[in-house]
Motif scaffolding. Structure first.
Motif, PDB file in Angstrom:
ATOM      1  N   GLN A 258       8.036 -21.562  11.248  1.00 24.99           N
ATOM      2  CA  GLN A 258       9.304 -21.402  11.956  1.00 24.99           C
ATOM      3  C   GLN A 258      10.123 -20.215  11.438  1.00 24.99           C
ATOM      4  O   GLN A 258      10.990 -19.710  12.147  1.00 24.99           O
ATOM      5  N   GLU A 259       9.825 -19.761  10.228  1.00 23.09           N
ATOM      6  CA  GLU A 259      10.569 -18.604   9.709  1.00 23.09           C
ATOM      7  C   GLU A 259      10.285 -17.339  10.513  1.00 23.09           C
ATOM      8  O   GLU A 259      11.065 -16.386  10.479  1.00 23.09           O
ATOM      9  N   ASN A 260       9.148 -17.331  11.235  1.00 20.52           N
ATOM     10  CA  ASN A 260       8.826 -16.139  12.020  1.00 20.52           C
ATOM     11  C   ASN A 260       9.939 -15.790  12.995  1.00 20.52           C
ATOM     12  O   ASN A 260      10.262 -14.623  13.216  1.00 20.52           O
ATOM     13  N   VAL A 261      10.526 -16.814  13.605  1.00 21.32           N
ATOM     14  CA  VAL A 261      11.551 -16.547  14.614  1.00 21.32           C
ATOM     15  C   VAL A 261      12.804 -15.955  13.965  1.00 21.32           C
ATOM     16  O   VAL A 261      13.524 -15.151  14.591  1.00 21.32           O
ATOM     17  N   LEU A 281      21.095 -14.136   9.591  1.00 21.35           N
ATOM     18  CA  LEU A 281      19.762 -14.570  10.010  1.00 21.35           C
ATOM     19  C   LEU A 281      18.757 -14.400   8.877  1.00 21.35           C
ATOM     20  O   LEU A 281      17.929 -15.283   8.624  1.00 21.35           O
ATOM     21  N   PHE A 282      18.830 -13.263   8.191  1.00 20.44           N
ATOM     22  CA  PHE A 282      17.855 -12.988   7.127  1.00 20.44           C
ATOM     23  C   PHE A 282      17.968 -13.993   5.987  1.00 20.44           C
ATOM     24  O   PHE A 282      16.971 -14.297   5.322  1.00 20.44           O
ATOM     25  N   GLY A 287      10.345 -16.746   2.694  1.00 19.47           N
ATOM     26  CA  GLY A 287       8.969 -16.365   2.374  1.00 19.47           C
ATOM     27  C   GLY A 287       7.920 -17.230   3.028  1.00 19.47           C
ATOM     28  O   GLY A 287       6.715 -16.995   2.860  1.00 19.47           O
ATOM     29  N   GLU A 288       8.355 -18.256   3.807  1.00 18.17           N
ATOM     30  CA  GLU A 288       7.390 -19.138   4.461  1.00 18.17           C
ATOM     31  C   GLU A 288       7.120 -18.683   5.890  1.00 18.17           C
ATOM     32  O   GLU A 288       7.164 -19.452   6.845  1.00 18.17           O
ATOM     33  N   HIS A 289       6.842 -17.400   6.046  1.00 14.96           N
ATOM     34  CA  HIS A 289       6.515 -16.841   7.355  1.00 14.96           C
ATOM     35  C   HIS A 289       5.049 -16.430   7.364  1.00 14.96           C
ATOM     36  O   HIS A 289       4.352 -16.519   6.331  1.00 14.96           O
ATOM     37  N   SER A 290       4.548 -15.993   8.510  1.00 14.22           N
ATOM     38  CA  SER A 290       3.162 -15.542   8.591  1.00 14.22           C
ATOM     39  C   SER A 290       2.943 -14.383   7.633  1.00 14.22           C
ATOM     40  O   SER A 290       3.814 -13.507   7.500  1.00 14.22           O
ATOM     41  N   PRO A 291       1.787 -14.343   6.956  1.00 12.93           N
ATOM     42  CA  PRO A 291       1.556 -13.273   5.963  1.00 12.93           C
ATOM     43  C   PRO A 291       1.589 -11.879   6.575  1.00 12.93           C
ATOM     44  O   PRO A 291       1.897 -10.913   5.881  1.00 12.93           O
TER      45      PRO A 291
END
Length: 547
Positions: A258-261, A281-282, A287-291
């Motif tokens: 969900q961090e990707n969004v 937002l940032f 750090g739990e986003h797609s690598p």
């Protein structure tokens, strides 16, 4: 299209073997125009028998259906005649093949959406498959797709390595040269990294082409949606961009971090030059986003919190994200550089203004000090002159007869009917002065006359000061005519600052001011200086009556 001779499923021409059972595929034979037929008993369960040429038959293993065959209605309930001839094991196998086929379609791009999962759950229920069997098939398909995604051909492995190297070095000429090959790889492979890289390059380098491809060849791919949102934002289509942000946040919630969004929304906020929103937002990114988004997230950090980093840390972070910095955020960097330049200019102007103000303050202070020193010198000189005048007066007194006493009757020839000094010539002034200087100092009527004498004598600064001191002293000791005559100093700004209102008040102290030519003249001058020509003329007419 190719067809599997075992299960009769159709597959794209680039497939060499059937994804369901591994059987080598053959080219599908051409059929007569107006006639289509899907053959095979295996399809009686998974898809039904579909015929055209004005006939249709539909057999379903779950629902009761009605079929028209040669103009006759035939009702089959639950199991067709063909199914009755199959064993339970064959029927189970065909259900599993049907479910596997749908899994391949849903997971064709390597991503399982929530909508696709609902479709599979619905199909499992209709086929009557137990949950363990369905999960096992889905797991096999997932692993198969993952193996396919990572198994680039040796040539394509080299090509993709060259693309990544060009991106790291920010060699846009090499990237553009390899884009056609990368596009072919996207169509051939479902590897997530390939999908990410292609749509990222399109959005960063060719946003217009990216949005056109989205609108004409949309395949419900996650990374296509993600980067198309950024492409629309860069082209100024905020509404479309926000719709895709919502899709990224809602459609793939089960399989994508969900961090990707939040990464996506932060990028869009920076494109909008809205730094406050970008920061808020940032701060949700941990750090739990797609690598694949690591370098992009690093770039966002340098843009938002770069001022908090040491030069060495900032240099290293920028090295890892140079492609995004110079291409995706080039305008943002220019905007912030210009903003910092303007802020620096404003600060320099503020400092210069403060310095100039300080210098002006110091200059005024020095000037004030000089004025105070000059005033002190003037007061000292005036005091010396006054002392000298007193000394002279004292000498004159000594010269006069010691037995002569002042007789007020002697003053009558020198004063008018109102008690003020007449207009005297030089000899009269000298004569009167010699008399008044012999008068005791506590005779304030004489002081009043002496003050008027000084004014008639001459209007030098020293004489005016002597006149002012004498008349003021007389006024303070009950000589009301002296209080009225003080108007002279306020009217003409002698010794004291000009104050026309105070001058008028002083004139009117004398009840006979309208009859006294001295005050009538003062009233004329008063209204002239006030700019009241009408009243000045009125007093002029009164003045003429005295002549």
């Amino acid at each position: 299209m190719k067809i599997c001779p075992k299960c009769n499923k159709e597959w794209p021409d680039e497939f060499m073997a059937c994804p369901l059972d591994g059987t080598a595929l053959i080219t599908k034979p051409q059929q007569p125009a107006g006639f289509s037929l899907n053959l095979g008993d295996a399809n009686a369960i998974s898809g039904g028998v579909n015929m055209s040429d004005n006939h249709s038959v539909s057999n379903n293993t779950v629902n009761t259906t009605t079929s028209n065959v040669d103009s006759h209605n035939v009702i089959t309930n639950n199991i067709t005649q063909v199914e009755r001839e199959k064993t339970a094991e064959e029927l189970k196998h065909e259900k599993e093949l049907a479910f596997r086929e749908e899994c391949l379609k849903v997971y064709s791009n390597g991503i399982m959406t929530s909508e696709g999962k609902r479709k599979l759950d619905d199909l499992r229920y209709r086929l009557g498959l137990d949950e363990n069997t369905a999960n096992k098939i889905l797991s096999e398909v997932t692993k198969r797709s993952e193996r396919k995604s990572s198994s680039l051909s040796p040539v394509h492995q080299i090509t993709y390595y060259n693309i990544k190297t060009a991106i790291i070095a920010n060699r846009l000429d090499l990237v553009d040269r390899l884009m056609a090959q990368l596009k072919a790889m996207v169509q051939r492979y479902s590897a997530e990294e390939i999908q990410f890289t292609y749509y990222m390059l399109q959005a960063v380098l060719h946003p217009k082409e990216c949005t056109e491809e989205y609108e004409s060849h949309y395949e419900d791919k996650y990374w296509q949606t993600f980067w198309s949102s950024i492409a629309y934002r860069r082209l100024g289509n905020i509404e479309k961009s926000e719709l895709l942000v919502a899709d990224v946040g809602d459609k793939w919630t089960d399989t994508i971090p969900q961090e990707n969004v939040f990464v996506l929304a932060t990028v869009n906020a920076l494109i909008d030059k809205d730094m406050d929103t970008a920061k808020s937002l940032f701060d949700n990114i941990g750090g739990e986003h797609s690598p694949y988004l690591s370098n992009l997230a690093t770039c966002l950090y340098t843009l938002i919190y770069g001022d908090m980093l040491s030069p060495e840390e900032l240099k290293q972070m920028k090295k890892d994200s140079v492609f995004y910095t110079k291409n995706l955020f080039a305008e943002i960097n220019e905007y912030h550089s210009e903003k910092k330049r303007l802020e620096a200019e404003a600060e320099a102007k503020r400092v210069a203004k403060e310095k100039k103000l300080q210098e002006e303050t110091e200059r005024l202070a020095k000037e004030k000090k000089k004025q105070e020193e000059a005033e002190a010198l003037r007061v000292a000189e005036e005091k010396n002159r006054k002392a000298e005048a007193e000394r002279i007066a004292e000498e004159s007194t000594k010269k006069a007869s010691a037995v002569t006493k002042f007789d007020t009757q002697l003053m009558l020839p020198y004063i008018d009917e109102f008690g003020y000094l007449r207009k005297l010539d030089a000899s009269g002034l000298a004569e009167l002065k010699s008399v008044l200087l012999t008068v005791p100092k506590n005779n304030y009527q004489a002081k009043f006359l002496l003050g008027q004498l000084y004014i008639q004598e001459n209007t030098s600064a020293s004489n005016l000061r002597l006149a002012y001191d004498a008349i003021k002293s007389a006024s303070e000791h009950g000589i009301y005519e002296a209080g009225a005559f003080m108007a002279y100093f306020y009217l003409y700004g002698k010794v004291v600052p000009q104050d026309l209102d105070e001058a008028e008040r002083r004139i009117k102290i004398d009840d006979d001011f309208k009859k006294n030519p001295i005050f009538v003249q003062m009233m004329v001058d008063l209204y002239v200086q006030k700019g009241n020509a009408m009243l000045a003329d009125v007093w002029k007419s009164k003045l003429k009556k005295f002549k």
